[in-house]
Enzyme design. Structure first.
Site, PDB file in Angstrom:
ATOM      1  CB  CYS A  79     -10.744  22.629  19.498  1.00  0.00           C
ATOM      2  SG  CYS A  79     -11.388  24.226  18.913  1.00  0.00           S
ATOM      3  CD  GLU A  80      -8.618  16.456  20.027  1.00  0.00           C
ATOM      4  OE1 GLU A  80      -7.997  16.071  20.911  1.00  0.00           O
ATOM      5  OE2 GLU A  80      -9.827  15.877  19.878  1.00  0.00           O
ATOM      6  NE  ARG A  88       0.984   7.705   8.246  1.00  0.00           N
ATOM      7  CZ  ARG A  88       2.389   7.760   8.446  1.00  0.00           C
ATOM      8  NH1 ARG A  88       2.947   8.734   8.340  1.00  0.00           N
ATOM      9  NH2 ARG A  88       3.165   6.896   9.095  1.00  0.00           N
ATOM     10  CE1 TYR A  99      -2.786   2.674   5.384  1.00  0.00           C
ATOM     11  CE2 TYR A  99      -0.508   2.776   4.776  1.00  0.00           C
ATOM     12  CZ  TYR A  99      -1.445   2.157   4.934  1.00  0.00           C
ATOM     13  OH  TYR A  99      -1.724   0.848   4.370  1.00  0.00           O
ATOM     14  N   GLY A 113       0.894  -1.523  -0.171  1.00  0.00           N
ATOM     15  CA  GLY A 113      -0.173   0.148   0.024  1.00  0.00           C
ATOM     16  C   GLY A 113       0.763   1.410  -0.092  1.00  0.00           C
ATOM     17  NE  ARG A 114       3.848   2.960   5.409  1.00  0.00           N
ATOM     18  CZ  ARG A 114       3.171   3.394   6.488  1.00  0.00           C
ATOM     19  NH1 ARG A 114       3.310   4.785   6.719  1.00  0.00           N
ATOM     20  NH2 ARG A 114       2.472   2.517   7.264  1.00  0.00           N
TER      21      ARG A 114
END
Ligand code: LLP
Length: 418
Positions: free
Chosen positions: A343-344, A313, A371, A276-277
């Site tokens: 807001c984190e 990620r 991803y 995939g990656r």
């Protein structure tokens, strides 16, 4: 191959297209992918494997945009899917159902039914109860389901614990000791046909040894099975080959394949890979614009218009992705945390980055093709970004930016409860 994202006169281009032009036309944040790079990555696998019967089943979860699937389907790629949603995407993109392997620990009965209806190549089965369910669904449909067992070889892939999958403590695969008894059992299950065996030990693996160990383990099982007259059509070595995000030194696709193919020569079965990656990661960037610079006595923050909802990620795995300016300049650099508007406090894209930037400047978050969008969400009611594919001097919008109205359309037109 020359890098497909490169500077010309201090300005960053994707192939022959200026990223500034993409930002002007489609806005930011925006994912940008290089068609040439995706094709070349896939072809590198295919060429390295040319002497052995093989099938490359691209792991759709890495990037499931229809246009990208279409590009890969045209190259004759197979696909590794983990849900009906991914299956329908593959079919919609013109992928061949006969080249689909269906992985995942929790396949629902309806999804198994649909996969049997369209005739996928095989189910990668992860437990005894899943085998029973597939057998039952196939029986109801009067079909024989092709199955392969995904083994958990208890091998340490030496990667981030969230993406290691081949250890006993992980939920994936069938424990080694249970494999032979299960294979014998399958013989007595009327609607199953055991055609393969495989494993996937993790993702972003940067050494060859864990792959070799896993393959040895599979080959040993195959020998034990053939001693019992159980012969298989394929061995599936999964995906997981890592890439360089920062200073990792993963084997090249070529070296990875060569390390494994010596073990496979003169064998009578096909090899399946599920990368995939490595196919899409370095073919993509996330284009974002600096909204504000915020300086305090402790830190400098560059607040950009992309957030953890667009690219999770960094906050989820503490992953590093390079962040580079679209225009290079000679101004003096400062150290910034590159953060989003969500807001984190976990909403960061990169920490302690040396950059010379101003509000309004464009930045590229590198190696974001895998991803990235596929893990995005609309958290904080932020519409998901646009996606653009570049093919030489052409830019093609392959997914429109989500609209505000699309964020709540499934909550409208239903009976009022208050
Ligand atoms: N096959 C199976 C059964 C998988 O579960 C995966 C990935 C692959 C193939 C493809 O692995 P790859 O070649 O892409 O490493 N979100 C994480 C990665 C999760 C990988 C999940 N499984 C990240 O951003 O690093």
């Amino acid at each position: 191959m020359k890098d497909v994202f490169s500077y010309k006169d201090n300005e960053l281009f994707a192939e022959q297209v200026a990223l500034t032009d993409i930002a002007n036309q489609f806005g930011t944040p925006c994912y940008v992918y290089s068609c040439t790079k995706i094709e070349n990555n896939w072809l590198e696998f295919d060429e390295a494997l040319n002497e052995i019967p093989h099938r490359i089943c691209y792991a759709v979860k890495a990037n499931s945009n229809l246009s990208i699937l279409q590009l890969l389907a045209k190259l004759n790629s197979g696909f590794d899917i983990v849900s009906q949603g991914e299956l329908e995407r593959v079919l919609r993109a013109g992928g061949d159902s006969q080249k689909v392997v269906f992985s995942g620990v929790g396949k629902p009965a309806e999804e198994i039914k649909r996969a049997l209806d369209v005739g996928i190549y095989c189910f990668n089965v992860e437990s005894e109860s899943e085998l029973e369910r597939i057998n039952q669904v196939a029986k109801q449909q009067n079909k024989i389901a092709p199955v392969a067992l995904r083994i958990n070889p208890n091998i340490d892939a030496r990667t981030h614990p969230y993406i290691a999958t081949g250890l006993n403590q992980n939920k994936f695969g069938i424990e080694l000791a249970l494999v032979l008894p299960l294979c014998r059992q399958i013989k007595n299950m009327s609607n199953l046909n055991l055609i393969g065996i495989g494993c996937h030990i993790g993702s972003q693996i940067t050494e060859i040894e864990p792959f070799q160990e896993a393959l040895d383990c599979l080959l040993e099982l195959i020998e034990q099975l053939s001693a019992e007259n159980i012969s298989l059509k394929h061995v599936d070595i999964g995906g997981g080959l890592g890439i360089r995000y920062r200073d990792e030194n993963p084997p090249s696709i070529h070296d990875y394949v060569f390390a494994l193919r010596n073990k496979l020569k003169e064998r009578k079965f096909d090899i399946i890979l599920e990368p995939g990656r490595v196919i899409v990661a370095d073919a993509g960037i996330l284009l974002t614009r600096v909204e504000y610079l915020k300086h305090s006595n402790h830190k400098n923050f560059a607040i950009v218009d992309a957030g953890m909802n667009d690219l999770v990620r960094p906050s989820l795995y503490n992953a590093w992705q390079d962040i580079i300016p679209i225009y290079k300049n000679d101004f003096s650099k400062q150290t910034y945390d590159i953060v989003g508007p969500v807001c984190e406090s976990s909403d960061f894209l990169g920490k302690n980055r040396e950059l010379a930037i101003q509000p309004g400047d464009l930045l590229a978050i590198c190696t974001a093709g895998a991803y990235g969008f596929s893990m995005s969400s609309s958290y904080n009611s932020r519409p998901r970004p646009a996606e653009v594919l570049v093919d030489k001097d052409k830019m093609i919008l392959i997914r429109k930016r989500e609209t505000i109205q699309e964020l709540y359309m499934h909550e409208e037109g239903i009976p009022k409860w208050i």
